[in-house]
Design a protein around this motif. Structure first.
Motif, PDB file in Angstrom:
ATOM      1  N   TRP A 187       3.189   2.732   3.329  1.00 36.59           N
ATOM      2  CA  TRP A 187       2.458   2.045   4.385  1.00 36.59           C
ATOM      3  C   TRP A 187       1.882   0.723   3.885  1.00 36.59           C
ATOM      4  CZ3 TRP A 187       2.626   4.195   9.134  1.00 36.59           C
ATOM      5  CH2 TRP A 187       2.805   5.571   9.254  1.00 36.59           C
ATOM      6  N   ASP A 188       1.932  -0.288   4.720  1.00 38.03           N
ATOM      7  CA  ASP A 188       1.121  -1.487   4.532  1.00 38.03           C
ATOM      8  C   ASP A 188      -0.261  -1.194   5.109  1.00 38.03           C
ATOM      9  OD1 ASP A 188       0.534  -4.368   4.165  1.00 38.03           O
ATOM     10  OD2 ASP A 188       0.635  -4.429   6.365  1.00 38.03           O
ATOM     11  N   TRP A 189      -1.251  -1.991   4.737  1.00 36.73           N
ATOM     12  CA  TRP A 189      -2.624  -1.728   5.174  1.00 36.73           C
ATOM     13  C   TRP A 189      -3.049  -2.688   6.287  1.00 36.73           C
ATOM     14  CZ3 TRP A 189      -5.969   1.775   5.851  1.00 36.73           C
ATOM     15  CH2 TRP A 189      -7.341   1.539   5.903  1.00 36.73           C
ATOM     16  N   ASN A 190      -3.409  -3.920   5.921  1.00 40.62           N
ATOM     17  CA  ASN A 190      -3.936  -4.874   6.907  1.00 40.62           C
ATOM     18  C   ASN A 190      -2.908  -5.179   7.991  1.00 40.62           C
ATOM     19  OD1 ASN A 190      -5.282  -6.107   4.031  1.00 40.62           O
ATOM     20  ND2 ASN A 190      -6.653  -5.617   5.717  1.00 40.62           N
ATOM     21  N   ARG A 222      -4.518  -0.409   9.163  1.00 43.61           N
ATOM     22  CA  ARG A 222      -5.817  -0.919   9.591  1.00 43.61           C
ATOM     23  C   ARG A 222      -5.618  -1.883  10.757  1.00 43.61           C
ATOM     24  NH1 ARG A 222     -10.885  -3.896   6.335  1.00 43.61           N
ATOM     25  NH2 ARG A 222     -12.043  -4.296   8.265  1.00 43.61           N
ATOM     26  N   LEU A 239       0.460   3.978  -0.165  1.00 45.36           N
ATOM     27  CA  LEU A 239      -0.030   2.774   0.499  1.00 45.36           C
ATOM     28  C   LEU A 239      -0.001   1.607  -0.473  1.00 45.36           C
ATOM     29  CD1 LEU A 239      -2.957   2.837   2.992  1.00 45.36           C
ATOM     30  CD2 LEU A 239      -2.591   0.852   1.551  1.00 45.36           C
ATOM     31  N   SER A 256      -0.678  -2.688  -0.637  1.00 46.79           N
ATOM     32  CA  SER A 256      -1.209  -3.863   0.042  1.00 46.79           C
ATOM     33  C   SER A 256      -1.400  -4.993  -0.954  1.00 46.79           C
ATOM     34  CB  SER A 256      -2.557  -3.523   0.695  1.00 46.79           C
ATOM     35  OG  SER A 256      -3.179  -4.671   1.232  1.00 46.79           O
ATOM     36  N   LEU A 311      -9.361  -2.389  -1.259  1.00 54.39           N
ATOM     37  CA  LEU A 311      -8.425  -1.527  -0.562  1.00 54.39           C
ATOM     38  C   LEU A 311      -8.801  -0.066  -0.722  1.00 54.39           C
ATOM     39  CD1 LEU A 311      -5.701  -1.037   0.925  1.00 54.39           C
ATOM     40  CD2 LEU A 311      -4.625  -1.048  -1.353  1.00 54.39           C
ATOM     41  N   GLU A 329     -11.892   0.863   1.297  1.00 50.30           N
ATOM     42  CA  GLU A 329     -11.658   0.931   2.733  1.00 50.30           C
ATOM     43  C   GLU A 329     -10.866   2.179   3.118  1.00 50.30           C
ATOM     44  OE1 GLU A 329     -11.699  -3.900   3.636  1.00 50.30           O
ATOM     45  OE2 GLU A 329      -9.806  -2.800   3.640  1.00 50.30           O
ATOM     46  N   VAL A 330      -9.854   2.501   2.327  1.00 52.06           N
ATOM     47  CA  VAL A 330      -9.035   3.679   2.628  1.00 52.06           C
ATOM     48  C   VAL A 330      -9.864   4.955   2.518  1.00 52.06           C
ATOM     49  CG1 VAL A 330      -7.028   5.024   1.881  1.00 52.06           C
ATOM     50  CG2 VAL A 330      -6.900   2.536   1.952  1.00 52.06           C
ATOM     51  N   ILE A 334      -2.231   4.701  -4.075  1.00 49.36           N
ATOM     52  CA  ILE A 334      -2.777   3.561  -3.345  1.00 49.36           C
ATOM     53  C   ILE A 334      -2.821   2.384  -4.305  1.00 49.36           C
ATOM     54  CG2 ILE A 334      -4.783   2.621  -2.132  1.00 49.36           C
ATOM     55  CD1 ILE A 334      -5.560   5.559  -1.512  1.00 49.36           C
TER      56      ILE A 334
END
Length: 230
Positions: free
Chosen positions: A13-16, A20, A110, A112, A119, A122-123, A135
């Protein structure tokens, strides 16, 4: 006919802009910092059509000049300070989707280009850290491509990882380019930091939800496996 042994399917997964839901946050942070540099606030449409990495080059592009190191350091701190005041919001249904994937035996991680410690914090705040096998955020200065980080991320996941059985779900053209650079399957979400028109230039599947992104990616891997076994 002997069927080849397959390795586990994984999703990176990408984050921003992907997991998110923070397009509005990034536009707010940008618009809070542009005036001090002599720039004008931008709309979400302008942001999505012109966004680029590293973020410093985005500022240069919007201002029509190269900002100095001193300007960048001050601006970057101010940009992140604005983001820190915004609540971390997951895209609708993301946690439930990820829990379902884990129940199906599909491994997730994840990656990013956001700062690593930020990161991870936030996760953890949104309660999905335990669903991720790994991550990884950025350590060091901003970079223009995610490909080297993705290659390192897959290596860190272990020697049994087959990139052809990895789905990379992101929201930028660079996510697709990085996936292809390592031999993974890209799927792009249309609701993130890049406009649909820009995403279309990557030649990757475009979807409007994370659920659809997963299903399209898994179907692609399944079809490729059938072809290889034929």
């Amino acid at each position: 006919m002997t069927r080849r042994t397959t390795t586990a399917v994984r999703i990176v997964w990408d984050w921003n802009g992907t997991v998110r839901d923070d397009l509005a946050d990034h536009v707010a942070a940008l618009n809070a910092t542009l005036p001090a540099l002599g720039g004008e606030p931008v709309s979400e449409e302008t942001y999505r059509s012109q966004h680029r990495v590293p973020i410093r080059s985005f500022y240069d592009h919007l201002l029509g000049r190269s900002i100095s190191d001193e300007e960048w350091q001050s601006n970057d701190s101010a940009f992140l300070a604005v983001l820190d005041k915004r609540p971390v919001r997951l895209r609708s249904g993301a946690r439930q989707l990820m829990m379902g994937l884990r129940a199906r035996g599909i491994r997730q991680s994840l990656l990013s280009l956001a700062p690593h410690e930020r990161l991870r914090r936030e996760v953890q705040q949104v309660g999905i850290a335990g669903l991720m096998e790994r991550i990884d955020g950025r350590i060091g200065p901003s970079v223009a491509s995610k490909a080297p980080a993705l290659a390192a991320h897959l290596r860190a996941l272990g020697p049994g990882v087959d990139p052809a059985r990895v789905v990379v779900i992101g929201d930028s053209v660079d996510d697709a380019l990085a996936a292809r650079a390592v031999g993974a399957v890209p799927v792009l979400h249309t609701g993130g930091l890049h406009s649909t028109e820009r995403l279309a230039t990557a030649g990757a599947p475009l979807v409007d939800s994370l659920h659809e992104a997963v299903e399209v990616g898994l179907a692609t891997i399944k079809a490729s496996s059938r072809t290889a076994d034929a």
